[in-house]
Design a protein around this motif. Structure first.
Motif, PDB file in Angstrom:
ATOM      1  N   VAL A  41       4.608  11.297  11.623  1.00 28.28           N
ATOM      2  CA  VAL A  41       5.602  11.235  10.293  1.00 28.28           C
ATOM      3  C   VAL A  41       4.186  10.420   9.720  1.00 28.28           C
ATOM      4  O   VAL A  41       3.876  11.050   8.508  1.00 28.28           O
ATOM      5  N   CYS A  42       3.685   9.504  10.211  1.00 31.86           N
ATOM      6  CA  CYS A  42       2.291   8.539   9.503  1.00 31.86           C
ATOM      7  C   CYS A  42       1.486   9.772  10.032  1.00 31.86           C
ATOM      8  O   CYS A  42       0.701   9.423   8.564  1.00 31.86           O
ATOM      9  N   CYS A  55       2.243   4.022  16.104  1.00 28.81           N
ATOM     10  CA  CYS A  55       1.979   3.616  15.137  1.00 28.81           C
ATOM     11  C   CYS A  55       2.244   2.223  14.802  1.00 28.81           C
ATOM     12  O   CYS A  55       2.360   0.741  14.266  1.00 28.81           O
ATOM     13  N   THR A  56       3.396   1.688  14.499  1.00 33.10           N
ATOM     14  CA  THR A  56       4.832   1.300  14.599  1.00 33.10           C
ATOM     15  C   THR A  56       5.282  -0.390  15.640  1.00 33.10           C
ATOM     16  O   THR A  56       5.758  -1.719  15.285  1.00 33.10           O
ATOM     17  N   TYR A 110       0.877  -1.270  -0.410  1.00 35.67           N
ATOM     18  CA  TYR A 110      -0.068   0.098   0.361  1.00 35.67           C
ATOM     19  C   TYR A 110       0.839   1.235   0.459  1.00 35.67           C
ATOM     20  O   TYR A 110       0.545   1.634  -0.623  1.00 35.67           O
ATOM     21  N   HIS A 111       1.884   1.377   0.188  1.00 32.50           N
ATOM     22  CA  HIS A 111       3.096   2.528  -0.121  1.00 32.50           C
ATOM     23  C   HIS A 111       4.190   2.418  -1.106  1.00 32.50           C
ATOM     24  O   HIS A 111       4.462   3.186  -1.286  1.00 32.50           O
ATOM     25  N   LYS A 121      -4.217  -4.997   7.043  1.00 29.11           N
ATOM     26  CA  LYS A 121      -3.123  -5.376   5.899  1.00 29.11           C
ATOM     27  C   LYS A 121      -1.969  -5.550   6.340  1.00 29.11           C
ATOM     28  O   LYS A 121      -1.679  -4.895   6.767  1.00 29.11           O
ATOM     29  N   HIS A 136       1.615  -1.516  12.905  1.00 26.93           N
ATOM     30  CA  HIS A 136       2.489  -1.760  11.863  1.00 26.93           C
ATOM     31  C   HIS A 136       3.760  -0.927  11.492  1.00 26.93           C
ATOM     32  O   HIS A 136       3.775  -0.503  11.090  1.00 26.93           O
ATOM     33  N   SER A 163       1.154  12.931   9.398  1.00 26.50           N
ATOM     34  CA  SER A 163       1.237  13.667   8.632  1.00 26.50           C
ATOM     35  C   SER A 163       0.285  13.548   7.262  1.00 26.50           C
ATOM     36  O   SER A 163       0.256  14.338   6.564  1.00 26.50           O
ATOM     37  N   CYS A 164      -0.104  12.323   6.811  1.00 22.33           N
ATOM     38  CA  CYS A 164      -0.513  11.568   5.589  1.00 22.33           C
ATOM     39  C   CYS A 164      -1.632  10.972   6.178  1.00 22.33           C
ATOM     40  O   CYS A 164      -2.867  11.081   5.600  1.00 22.33           O
ATOM     41  N   HIS A 165      -1.716  10.280   7.295  1.00 21.28           N
ATOM     42  CA  HIS A 165      -3.217  10.002   7.895  1.00 21.28           C
ATOM     43  C   HIS A 165      -4.018  10.506   8.540  1.00 21.28           C
ATOM     44  O   HIS A 165      -5.161  10.102   8.971  1.00 21.28           O
ATOM     45  N   PHE A 193      10.183   9.794   2.574  1.00 23.15           N
ATOM     46  CA  PHE A 193       8.969  10.277   2.958  1.00 23.15           C
ATOM     47  C   PHE A 193       8.595   9.674   4.452  1.00 23.15           C
ATOM     48  O   PHE A 193       7.882  10.267   5.033  1.00 23.15           O
ATOM     49  N   CYS A 194       8.977   8.688   5.091  1.00 25.13           N
ATOM     50  CA  CYS A 194       9.284   8.634   6.588  1.00 25.13           C
ATOM     51  C   CYS A 194      10.116   8.653   7.368  1.00 25.13           C
ATOM     52  O   CYS A 194      10.219   8.936   8.282  1.00 25.13           O
ATOM     53  N   ILE A 250       3.581   5.018  -4.048  1.00 26.42           N
ATOM     54  CA  ILE A 250       3.046   5.957  -3.950  1.00 26.42           C
ATOM     55  C   ILE A 250       4.251   6.584  -3.641  1.00 26.42           C
ATOM     56  O   ILE A 250       5.085   7.690  -3.508  1.00 26.42           O
ATOM     57  N   MET A 251       5.306   5.882  -2.614  1.00 31.88           N
ATOM     58  CA  MET A 251       6.847   6.196  -2.047  1.00 31.88           C
ATOM     59  C   MET A 251       7.809   5.892  -3.233  1.00 31.88           C
ATOM     60  O   MET A 251       9.278   6.265  -2.749  1.00 31.88           O
TER      61      MET A 251
HETATM   62  C1  HEC Z   1       3.434  10.026   2.614  1.00 31.84           C
HETATM   63  C2  HEC Z   1       1.693   9.950   2.634  1.00 31.84           C
HETATM   64  C3  HEC Z   1       1.996   8.450   3.749  1.00 31.84           C
HETATM   65  C4  HEC Z   1       2.647   8.315   5.269  1.00 31.84           C
HETATM   66  C5  HEC Z   1       3.959   9.523   5.132  1.00 31.84           C
HETATM   67  C6  HEC Z   1       2.498   7.153   5.184  1.00 31.84           C
HETATM   68  N1  HEC Z   1       1.140   6.730   4.590  1.00 31.84           N
HETATM   69 FE1  HEC Z   1       0.331   5.068   5.140  1.00 31.84          FE
HETATM   70  N2  HEC Z   1      -0.680   5.318   3.213  1.00 31.84           N
HETATM   71  C7  HEC Z   1      -0.693   6.276   2.617  1.00 31.84           C
HETATM   72  C8  HEC Z   1      -1.716   6.200   1.443  1.00 31.84           C
HETATM   73  C9  HEC Z   1      -1.517   7.042   0.203  1.00 31.84           C
HETATM   74  C10 HEC Z   1      -2.115   4.605   1.612  1.00 31.84           C
HETATM   75  C11 HEC Z   1      -3.264   4.573   0.764  1.00 31.84           C
HETATM   76  C12 HEC Z   1      -4.458   4.918   0.805  1.00 31.84           C
HETATM   77  C13 HEC Z   1      -4.762   4.452   2.112  1.00 31.84           C
HETATM   78  O1  HEC Z   1      -5.456   3.436   2.474  1.00 31.84           O
HETATM   79  O2  HEC Z   1      -4.804   5.598   2.960  1.00 31.84           O
HETATM   80  C14 HEC Z   1      -1.730   4.535   2.742  1.00 31.84           C
HETATM   81  C15 HEC Z   1      -2.180   3.186   3.662  1.00 31.84           C
HETATM   82  C16 HEC Z   1      -1.744   2.756   4.897  1.00 31.84           C
HETATM   83  C17 HEC Z   1      -2.497   2.044   5.439  1.00 31.84           C
HETATM   84  C18 HEC Z   1      -3.147   0.970   5.034  1.00 31.84           C
HETATM   85  C19 HEC Z   1      -4.885   0.885   4.871  1.00 31.84           C
HETATM   86  C20 HEC Z   1      -6.150   0.289   4.281  1.00 31.84           C
HETATM   87  O3  HEC Z   1      -6.391   0.723   4.160  1.00 31.84           O
HETATM   88  O4  HEC Z   1      -6.164  -0.807   5.359  1.00 31.84           O
HETATM   89  C21 HEC Z   1      -1.928   1.948   6.640  1.00 31.84           C
HETATM   90  C22 HEC Z   1      -2.112   0.808   7.844  1.00 31.84           C
HETATM   91  C23 HEC Z   1      -1.114   2.852   7.100  1.00 31.84           C
HETATM   92  N3  HEC Z   1      -1.029   3.299   5.537  1.00 31.84           N
HETATM   93  C24 HEC Z   1      -0.015   2.611   7.704  1.00 31.84           C
HETATM   94  C25 HEC Z   1       1.248   3.321   7.572  1.00 31.84           C
HETATM   95  C26 HEC Z   1       1.354   4.209   9.079  1.00 31.84           C
HETATM   96  C27 HEC Z   1       1.842   3.127  10.064  1.00 31.84           C
HETATM   97  C28 HEC Z   1       2.565   5.456   8.536  1.00 31.84           C
HETATM   98  C29 HEC Z   1       3.991   5.645   9.278  1.00 31.84           C
HETATM   99  C30 HEC Z   1       4.647   4.811   8.746  1.00 31.84           C
HETATM  100  C31 HEC Z   1       2.494   5.387   7.084  1.00 31.84           C
HETATM  101  N4  HEC Z   1       1.787   4.515   7.003  1.00 31.84           N
HETATM  102  C32 HEC Z   1       2.848   6.530   6.450  1.00 31.84           C
HETATM  103  C33 HEC Z   1       0.361   7.580   2.636  1.00 31.84           C
HETATM  104  C34 HEC Z   1       1.065   7.462   3.731  1.00 31.84           C
END
Ligand code: HEC
Ligand code: HEC
Ligand code: HEC
Ligand code: HEC
Length: 126
Positions: free
Chosen positions: A58-59, A99-100, A27-28, A125, A103, A61-63, A43-44, A31-32
């Motif tokens: 960090v997480c 978060c970590t 899922y990352h 996931k 995840h 900032s997007c979520h 990004f992270c 986009i990364m």
């Molecule tokens: C640069 C932006 C960005 C960052 C930083 C980021 N994410 Fe994401 N993440 C996304 C995007 C875009 C998706 C895919 C779309 C969605 O499911 O939200 C995603 C998907 C996910 C999902 C799956 C969501 C689902 O649908 O089940 C998880 C869990 C997740 N991220 C956790 C994290 C964690 C924990 C961190 C920090 C370590 C993190 N993300 C950092 C952008 C980011």
């Protein structure tokens, strides 16, 4: 010759786990990945040369904030015991768990609660 071969073998042994260890979640991944086809670690991990475990901010900032995330997985008020609890706002920890803890990015995710419980969380996931 033998020494050279040994050295090459050692390098291969060391580089394979290193490359795998930095795999991203599906899922990352997309986009990364930058235009050059490489994952953009910043990004992270920001620009730091020595990578450390990212902070929740960090997480977030997007979520969105941890409260926003908890809202996404909120259970109905009348949910009974057969509904697994909200992992993002729990009885013992509230919204305080990093978060970590659950995840994991570069390996399979795990549910921190399952040190003591046996939740399934089929929606997660991993
Ligand atoms: C640069 C932006 C960005 C960052 C930083 C980021 N994410 Fe994401 N993440 C996304 C995007 C875009 C998706 C895919 C779309 C969605 O499911 O939200 C995603 C998907 C996910 C999902 C799956 C969501 C689902 O649908 O089940 C998880 C869990 C997740 N991220 C956790 C994290 C964690 C924990 C961190 C920090 C370590 C993190 N993300 C950092 C952008 C980011
Ligand atoms: C205690 C373990 C745990 C922690 C800590 C945790 N999560 Fe989750 N997360 C889960 C589980 C389990 C799910 C599957 C959702 C469900 O069962 O409703 C999930 C789902 C998600 C989703 C997908 C939500 C959806 O339904 O669209 C996102 C995004 C996410 N987590 C981000 C985060 C972020 C950001 C943090 C830190 C602020 C975090 N999580 C902390 C366990 C955790
Ligand atoms: C989506 C966010 C994200 C991206 C992008 C990312 N990482 Fe990570 N990284 C993490 C998380 C979260 C951890 C904590 C351990 C884990 O979850 O695997 C971590 C841990 C690490 C660690 C171990 C740090 C420690 O102190 O234990 C290293 C080294 C690392 N990452 C390197 C990289 C490299 C190199 C890249 C780019 C190829 C990268 N990471 C891209 C989220 C990310
Ligand atoms: C260190 C062990 C441990 C961890 C980690 C842990 N729990 Fe618990 N949990 C317990 C114990 C022990 C009880 C029973 C205490 C009681 O009922 O008063 C309990 C009780 C509960 C209950 C109430 C159960 C019921 O049937 O009423 C819920 C809900 C719960 N935990 C959710 C979670 C969630 C969600 C997580 C992860 C975010 C988690 N726990 C992590 C040990 C743990």
């Amino acid at each position: 010759m033998l020494r050279v071969l040994t050295a090459i073998c050692m390098m291969m042994l060391m580089s394979i786990p290193a490359a795998n260890a930095m795999k991203l979640k599906d899922y990352h991944q997309e986009i990364m990945t930058g235009d050059n086809g490489k994952v953009d670690c910043s990004f992270c991990h920001g620009e730091a040369k020595r990578k450390t475990i990212p902070e929740a901010s960090v997480c977030e900032s997007c979520h969105g904030s941890v409260e926003d995330v908890a809202e996404l997985t909120k259970r109905p008020a009348d949910a009974g015991h057969d509904v697994e609890p909200n992992p993002h706002d729990s009885l013992h920890y509230g919204t305080d768990l990093p978060c970590t803890y659950c995840h994991i990015e570069h390996k399979e995710s795990k549910v921190y609660c399952n040190q003591c419980h046996e939740f399934e969380y089929p929606e997660m996931k991993r």
